[in-house]
Scaffold this motif. Structure first.
Motif, short mmCIF file in Angstrom:
data_model
loop_
_atom_site.label_atom_id
_atom_site.label_comp_id
_atom_site.label_asym_id
_atom_site.label_seq_id
_atom_site.Cartn_x
_atom_site.Cartn_y
_atom_site.Cartn_z
N ARG A 52 -80.81 -2.08 -61.73
CA ARG A 52 -82.11 -2.11 -61.06
C ARG A 52 -82.79 -3.47 -61.22
O ARG A 52 -83.53 -3.91 -60.34
CB ARG A 52 -82.98 -1.02 -61.68
CG ARG A 52 -84.02 -0.47 -60.74
CD ARG A 52 -84.78 0.65 -61.39
NE ARG A 52 -84.15 1.95 -61.23
CZ ARG A 52 -84.67 3.08 -61.70
NH1 ARG A 52 -85.79 3.06 -62.38
NH2 ARG A 52 -84.07 4.23 -61.51
N HIS A 53 -82.59 -4.12 -62.35
CA HIS A 53 -83.37 -5.34 -62.64
C HIS A 53 -82.53 -6.60 -62.80
O HIS A 53 -83.06 -7.64 -63.16
CB HIS A 53 -84.22 -5.13 -63.90
CG HIS A 53 -85.22 -4.04 -63.76
ND1 HIS A 53 -86.37 -4.18 -63.01
CD2 HIS A 53 -85.25 -2.77 -64.23
CE1 HIS A 53 -87.06 -3.05 -63.05
NE2 HIS A 53 -86.40 -2.19 -63.77
N GLN A 54 -81.22 -6.52 -62.58
CA GLN A 54 -80.35 -7.67 -62.86
C GLN A 54 -80.69 -8.90 -62.01
O GLN A 54 -80.67 -10.02 -62.52
CB GLN A 54 -78.88 -7.30 -62.73
CG GLN A 54 -78.46 -6.82 -61.36
CD GLN A 54 -76.98 -6.42 -61.34
OE1 GLN A 54 -76.33 -6.32 -62.37
NE2 GLN A 54 -76.46 -6.20 -60.15
N ASP A 55 -81.01 -8.69 -60.73
CA ASP A 55 -81.31 -9.84 -59.86
C ASP A 55 -82.58 -10.54 -60.32
O ASP A 55 -82.67 -11.77 -60.32
CB ASP A 55 -81.44 -9.39 -58.41
CG ASP A 55 -80.09 -9.05 -57.80
OD1 ASP A 55 -79.08 -9.54 -58.33
OD2 ASP A 55 -80.05 -8.28 -56.82
N ARG A 56 -83.55 -9.73 -60.72
CA ARG A 56 -84.82 -10.27 -61.20
C ARG A 56 -84.61 -11.12 -62.46
O ARG A 56 -85.07 -12.25 -62.55
CB ARG A 56 -85.72 -9.07 -61.53
CG ARG A 56 -87.15 -9.39 -61.85
CD ARG A 56 -87.81 -8.14 -62.39
NE ARG A 56 -87.88 -7.03 -61.46
CZ ARG A 56 -88.81 -6.90 -60.52
NH1 ARG A 56 -89.74 -7.80 -60.40
NH2 ARG A 56 -88.81 -5.87 -59.72
N VAL A 57 -83.86 -10.56 -63.41
CA VAL A 57 -83.65 -11.25 -64.69
C VAL A 57 -82.74 -12.46 -64.51
O VAL A 57 -83.05 -13.56 -65.00
CB VAL A 57 -83.06 -10.26 -65.74
CG1 VAL A 57 -82.60 -10.99 -66.99
CG2 VAL A 57 -84.10 -9.21 -66.10
N TYR A 58 -81.64 -12.27 -63.80
CA TYR A 58 -80.70 -13.37 -63.60
C TYR A 58 -81.35 -14.49 -62.78
O TYR A 58 -81.19 -15.68 -63.09
CB TYR A 58 -79.43 -12.87 -62.90
CG TYR A 58 -78.40 -13.94 -62.67
CD1 TYR A 58 -77.56 -14.34 -63.71
CD2 TYR A 58 -78.28 -14.57 -61.44
CE1 TYR A 58 -76.63 -15.33 -63.51
CE2 TYR A 58 -77.33 -15.56 -61.23
CZ TYR A 58 -76.51 -15.93 -62.27
OH TYR A 58 -75.59 -16.92 -62.08
N GLY A 59 -82.09 -14.10 -61.73
CA GLY A 59 -82.76 -15.08 -60.88
C GLY A 59 -83.76 -15.91 -61.66
O GLY A 59 -83.81 -17.14 -61.54
N THR A 60 -84.54 -15.24 -62.52
CA THR A 60 -85.53 -15.96 -63.34
C THR A 60 -84.82 -16.90 -64.31
O THR A 60 -85.21 -18.07 -64.46
CB THR A 60 -86.39 -14.95 -64.15
OG1 THR A 60 -86.93 -14.00 -63.24
CG2 THR A 60 -87.50 -15.64 -64.90
N THR A 61 -83.76 -16.40 -64.93
CA THR A 61 -83.01 -17.23 -65.89
C THR A 61 -82.43 -18.45 -65.20
O THR A 61 -82.56 -19.58 -65.68
CB THR A 61 -81.88 -16.40 -66.53
OG1 THR A 61 -82.42 -15.17 -66.99
CG2 THR A 61 -81.25 -17.12 -67.68
N ALA A 62 -81.80 -18.21 -64.04
CA ALA A 62 -81.17 -19.31 -63.31
C ALA A 62 -82.21 -20.33 -62.87
O ALA A 62 -82.00 -21.55 -63.01
CB ALA A 62 -80.42 -18.76 -62.11
N ARG A 63 -83.33 -19.86 -62.37
CA ARG A 63 -84.38 -20.78 -61.89
C ARG A 63 -84.95 -21.60 -63.06
O ARG A 63 -85.22 -22.79 -62.96
CB ARG A 63 -85.46 -19.96 -61.19
CG ARG A 63 -86.52 -20.65 -60.38
CD ARG A 63 -86.14 -21.82 -59.57
NE ARG A 63 -85.25 -21.69 -58.44
CZ ARG A 63 -85.60 -21.34 -57.21
NH1 ARG A 63 -86.82 -21.03 -56.92
NH2 ARG A 63 -84.72 -21.32 -56.25
N MET A 64 -85.11 -20.93 -64.20
CA MET A 64 -85.70 -21.62 -65.35
C MET A 64 -84.72 -22.61 -65.98
O MET A 64 -85.12 -23.64 -66.51
CB MET A 64 -86.14 -20.61 -66.41
CG MET A 64 -87.37 -19.81 -66.05
SD MET A 64 -88.79 -20.85 -65.69
CE MET A 64 -89.14 -21.56 -67.27
N MET A 65 -83.43 -22.28 -65.92
CA MET A 65 -82.45 -23.13 -66.60
C MET A 65 -81.81 -24.14 -65.65
O MET A 65 -80.86 -24.82 -66.02
CB MET A 65 -81.39 -22.28 -67.26
CG MET A 65 -82.03 -21.34 -68.27
SD MET A 65 -80.88 -20.51 -69.34
CE MET A 65 -80.42 -21.81 -70.43
N GLY A 66 -82.34 -24.21 -64.45
CA GLY A 66 -81.87 -25.24 -63.51
C GLY A 66 -80.61 -24.86 -62.76
O GLY A 66 -79.82 -25.72 -62.40
N GLY A 67 -80.38 -23.57 -62.54
CA GLY A 67 -79.24 -23.14 -61.72
C GLY A 67 -78.46 -22.01 -62.36
O GLY A 67 -78.49 -21.85 -63.59
N GLY A 68 -77.77 -21.24 -61.50
CA GLY A 68 -76.95 -20.15 -62.02
C GLY A 68 -75.66 -20.67 -62.62
O GLY A 68 -75.37 -21.86 -62.52
#
Lengths: 110, 219
Positions: free
Chosen positions: B49-65
Motif C-alpha cells: 500500500r505504501h511502497q511507492d510513497r516510501v521509495y519515491g520519497t527515499t529516491a527523491r531525497m537521496m538523489g535518485g532511485g
C-alpha cells in the motif's frame, strides 16, 4: 514596472512550476520490493533466532563459568579460622614480655 | 525451518478467524495492530500500500532511485515492523510512516556525507596537493553535452530538486508529490507551521530561478 503585472507574473510562474514538477514524478518502487523486504525480514528473524539458540546451546557453559567465578570470590573472601588468637595466647605473650623485661633489668644491674 | 510454512499458515488462519476480514479490507491502523502481533501477511499488505510513497520519497531525497534507495526504503519498513508494538493510532498513519522515513533517510544521508568527506580527503594527490575531484568532468557539463531528449525536462527538475537543502527538498516533496497538509509536514519534520511555509516559499523561489529556462512566464 507595473506592480500588478509582476504579481500576475509570479502567480503564472507558480502555476507553471507546479506543472513542471508534476512532469517529473518520483520513481515508483520496483515490482519485487515487497517480496525482497519480507525476505530481509525473515532473514533478520532467522539471524536473531540463531543468536538466541547459540546462547541457549552454551547455557550450561555460561552457568558453570558464572558459578565458578562466584564460588572463587566467596572462597577468597572467607575469614581464615586458623589465624584466630585466643585470650590465653595473648596473656602468655604479655607474661613473656614482662619476664624478658625483668631479666634485662637484672642483667643491667638496675 | 520445515515447520515454518505450516506454522505461518496456521497463524494466518487464526488471524483470519480472529478478525474475520481479509487484510486488504483493513485500514492502516488495523493492519498495524496485526503487524504488532507478528502477522506477515498484514505487513505485506502495508508495504504494498505504501511502497511507492516510501521509495519515491527515499529516491527523491537521496538523489535518485537505485540499490541504495531501495535498501533505505526496506530499512524504513523493517523499522515499522519493529516499532509496530509502540504505534498509537493518533492522527494519520501516513504522518507516522513519513516521520519514520524522514529519520531513517536523514540518518543515512548523514552517514553518506561523512563517508564522502573521507573519500574526498583520500583523492587529494599527496605530492601536488591537487584534488583529483577537481579534474573530474562537471556533471552539469556532461548534461549539456548530451543530446536533448524527452527526459531532459524531467532530469532538470530532478537536478533542481536535488540541489535544494535537505529540509527544503523534503518539504517540497511531501507537499507537491504526497499532497500532505502543512500541519502534517510540520509534525513530520518537527517544525512549526510558519517555518514549514517559509521553507516551502524559499524552495519554490529557488526552483523558479533554477528552472527559469523552462518557465514561459519568466520570459
Amino acid at each position: 514596472m507595473d506592480k500588478s503585472r509582476t504579481s500576475d507574473q509570479g502567480k503564472d510562474q507558480g502555476m507553471e512550476l507546479e506543472g513542471l514538477l508534476a512532469q517529473a514524478p518520483p520513481p515508483q518502487a520496483p515490482a519485487w520490493f515487497a517480496a525482497k523486504t519480507l525476505a530481509r525480514l525473515r532473514q533478520e528473524k532467522e539471524e536473531d533466532r540463531k543468536t538466541v539458540s547459540a546462547w541457549m546451546k552454551w547455557r550450561w557453559v555460561w552457568a558453570a563459568g558464572t558459578a565458578a567465578v562466584v564460588a572463587g570470590w566467596v572462597l577468597w573472601n572467607r575469614p581464615d579460622p586458623s589465624v584466630e588468637i585466643s585470650d590465653a595466647m595473648v596473656f602468655a605473650a604479655l607474661d613473656a614480655l614482662v619476664e624478658q623485661e625483668e631479666e634485662n633489668r637484672w642483667w643491667a644491674g638496675l | 525451518m520445515a515447520k515454518d510454512g505450516p506454522t505461518r499458515a496456521l497463524q494466518e488462519l487464526k488471524n483470519a478467524e480472529l478478525f474475520g476480514v481479509m487484510p486488504e479490507e483493513l485500514s492502516d491502523g488495523e493492519l498495524m495492530s496485526r503487524v504488532a502481533s507478528g502477522d506477515e501477511e498484514a505487513f505485506r499488505q502495508l508495504i504494498e500500500r505504501h511502497q511507492d510513497r516510501v521509495y519515491g520519497t527515499t529516491a527523491r531525497m537521496m538523489g535518485g532511485g537505485g540499490p541504495e534507495a531501495e535498501e533505505v526504503a526496506q530499512d524504513i519498513f523493517l523499522r515499522v515492523w519493529r516499532s509496530a508494538g509502540t504505534y498509537r493510532q493518533e492522527g494519520r498513519f501516513v504522518t507516522w510512516l513519513m516521520t519514520v522515513a524522514r529519520n531513517q533517510i536523514f540518518t543515512r544521508m548523514g552517514q553518506r556525507k561523512r563517508r564522502k568527506d573521507i573519500d574526498r580527503e583520500d583523492v587529494v594527490d599527496p605530492e601536488t596537493g591537487e584534488s583529483f575531484m577537481e579534474n573530474q568532468a562537471d556533471p552539469k557539463m556532461r548534461m549539456a553535452s548530451e543530446a536533448l531528449s524527452g527526459k531532459e525536462l524531467e532530469r532538470a527538475v530532478e537536478e533542481a530538486c536535488a540541489e535544494l537543502p535537505e529540509n527544503q527538498r523534503l518539504v517540497v516533496h511531501l507537499r507537491q508529490y504526497e499532497g500532505l497538509e502543512f500541519e502534517e509536514i510540520g509534525k513530520i519534520t518537527g517544525m512549526s507551521l510558519t517555518a514549514v511555509k517559509a521553507l516551502m516559499f524559499r524552495a519554490r523561489e529557488t526552483l523558479k530561478k533554477k528552472l527559469s529556462g523552462y518557465l514561459t512566464a519568466s520570459k
